[in-house]
Design a protein around this motif. Structure first.
Motif, PDB file in Angstrom:
ATOM      1  N   VAL A  26       0.868  -1.177   0.000  1.00  0.00           N
ATOM      2  CA  VAL A  26       0.000   0.000   0.000  1.00  0.00           C
ATOM      3  C   VAL A  26       0.905   1.228   0.000  1.00  0.00           C
ATOM      4  O   VAL A  26       1.842   1.306   0.797  1.00  0.00           O
ATOM      5  N   MET A  27       0.623   2.178  -0.889  1.00  0.00           N
ATOM      6  CA  MET A  27       1.491   3.347  -1.010  1.00  0.00           C
ATOM      7  C   MET A  27       0.689   4.600  -1.295  1.00  0.00           C
ATOM      8  O   MET A  27      -0.206   4.593  -2.141  1.00  0.00           O
ATOM      9  N   GLY A  46      -2.583   7.398  -4.656  1.00  0.00           N
ATOM     10  CA  GLY A  46      -2.163   6.203  -3.941  1.00  0.00           C
ATOM     11  C   GLY A  46      -2.538   4.934  -4.674  1.00  0.00           C
ATOM     12  O   GLY A  46      -3.294   4.948  -5.651  1.00  0.00           O
ATOM     13  N   SER A  47      -2.000   3.819  -4.184  1.00  0.00           N
ATOM     14  CA  SER A  47      -2.245   2.533  -4.840  1.00  0.00           C
ATOM     15  C   SER A  47      -2.115   1.392  -3.837  1.00  0.00           C
ATOM     16  O   SER A  47      -1.475   1.524  -2.789  1.00  0.00           O
ATOM     17  N   LEU A  48      -2.751   0.301  -4.191  1.00  0.00           N
ATOM     18  CA  LEU A  48      -2.618  -0.969  -3.468  1.00  0.00           C
ATOM     19  C   LEU A  48      -2.432  -2.050  -4.517  1.00  0.00           C
ATOM     20  O   LEU A  48      -3.171  -2.080  -5.501  1.00  0.00           O
ATOM     21  N   PHE A  57      -2.722  -7.661  -9.158  1.00  0.00           N
ATOM     22  CA  PHE A  57      -3.979  -6.913  -9.174  1.00  0.00           C
ATOM     23  C   PHE A  57      -3.721  -5.592  -8.471  1.00  0.00           C
ATOM     24  O   PHE A  57      -3.096  -5.558  -7.400  1.00  0.00           O
ATOM     25  N   MET A  58      -4.214  -4.491  -9.060  1.00  0.00           N
ATOM     26  CA  MET A  58      -3.948  -3.168  -8.511  1.00  0.00           C
ATOM     27  C   MET A  58      -5.236  -2.366  -8.354  1.00  0.00           C
ATOM     28  O   MET A  58      -6.133  -2.439  -9.198  1.00  0.00           O
ATOM     29  N   LEU A  59      -5.301  -1.603  -7.282  1.00  0.00           N
ATOM     30  CA  LEU A  59      -6.307  -0.549  -7.096  1.00  0.00           C
ATOM     31  C   LEU A  59      -5.560   0.764  -6.945  1.00  0.00           C
ATOM     32  O   LEU A  59      -4.628   0.860  -6.139  1.00  0.00           O
ATOM     33  N   TRP A 227       4.520   4.337   2.610  1.00  0.00           N
ATOM     34  CA  TRP A 227       4.156   3.023   2.091  1.00  0.00           C
ATOM     35  C   TRP A 227       4.419   1.954   3.147  1.00  0.00           C
ATOM     36  O   TRP A 227       5.208   2.129   4.060  1.00  0.00           O
ATOM     37  N   PHE A 228       3.691   0.849   2.993  1.00  0.00           N
ATOM     38  CA  PHE A 228       3.903  -0.315   3.877  1.00  0.00           C
ATOM     39  C   PHE A 228       3.426  -1.568   3.175  1.00  0.00           C
ATOM     40  O   PHE A 228       2.769  -1.495   2.128  1.00  0.00           O
TER      41      PHE A 228
END
Length: 228
Positions: A26-27, A46-48, A57-59, A227-228
């Motif tokens: 997650v960023m 941002g993105s996951l 797979f990305m959001l 991010w983490f």
């Protein structure tokens, strides 16, 4: 000789232990307050993602507000596949909540690291109304020290068709140039300050003038990359 089934299991285990195992991240690459002449605002990007080295797979989400109202907001759901050590192809769906009226698009694009270590993200969008547009983003991390980084950033948005109800003209519609200075307290947490300039171009600028809106703005930005 070793049993083929045992060897196959051993190779699968080796791949998982050396980078083939499922991962996620997650960023928030941009989470900032923008101080402008007039209406201050917020901006986020941002993105996951979840998956492995090849398939993910990305959001993603991004948007901005000014004067307490949201001016742009979108979410994308993407399938991403690596096509080289440095680039991924992304296909999926985008829904733009703002500006009104909202739009849903099919999207295809490419993202990765270009020669000389420029981050690059390019995408085409085709809406359910038949409107074709494109977006190109690029940035570069120039390290002054191991913790202090200057990042120039540019974003260009193009449209093949005019969409007057959304104040979008044909050709290059908006351009943004930014310069941010961040400090890595940890690699996962980096506050930053900077400047961002955004301008409408061509017919898009004309639509905004007709609506009584500003065609350009310069912002002092204060934010954090995490991010983490």
């Amino acid at each position: 000789a070793f049993d083929p089934a045992q060897m196959r299991g051993a190779r699968d285990l080796l791949r998982r232990e050396h980078g083939g195992e499922p991962q996620w991240m997650v960023m928030a690459s941009l989470a900032e307050y923008q101080v402008r002449n007039g209406a201050d605002g917020f901006r986020w990007e941002g993105s996951l993602w979840a998956g492995g080295d090849i398939n993910r797979f990305m959001l993603t989400t991004e948007g901005e507000s000014a004067g307490g109202s949201v001016e742009a907001a979108e979410v994308q759901a993407l399938y991403s596949r690596a096509i080289s050590p440095f680039f991924n192809v992304n296909v999926g769906v985008r829904h733009s909540f703002e500006p009104r009226p909202s739009r849903t698009d099919v999207t295809v694009g490419i993202s990765g690291v270009a020669p000389y270590w420029f981050d690059l993200d390019a995408a085409l969008f085709l809406s359910t109304e038949g409107e074709l547009s494109a977006r190109l983003e690029s940035s570069y991390d120039f390290r002054l020290t191991q913790r202090l980084i200057v990042q120039p950033r540019a974003e260009l948005v193009f449209s093949a068709t005019a969409v007057p109800e959304r104040s979008i003209g044909t050709g290059l519609s908006t351009a943004e140039l930014g310069l941010r200075l961040r400090y890595d307290i940890r690699r996962e947490f980096s506050p930053y300050i900077g400047l961002s300039y955004e301008s409408a171009v061509g017919d898009t600028a004309d639509f905004r003038r007709q609506a009584g809106e500003e065609t350009s703005s310069t912002s002092l930005v204060v934010g954090v990359r995490v991010w983490f």
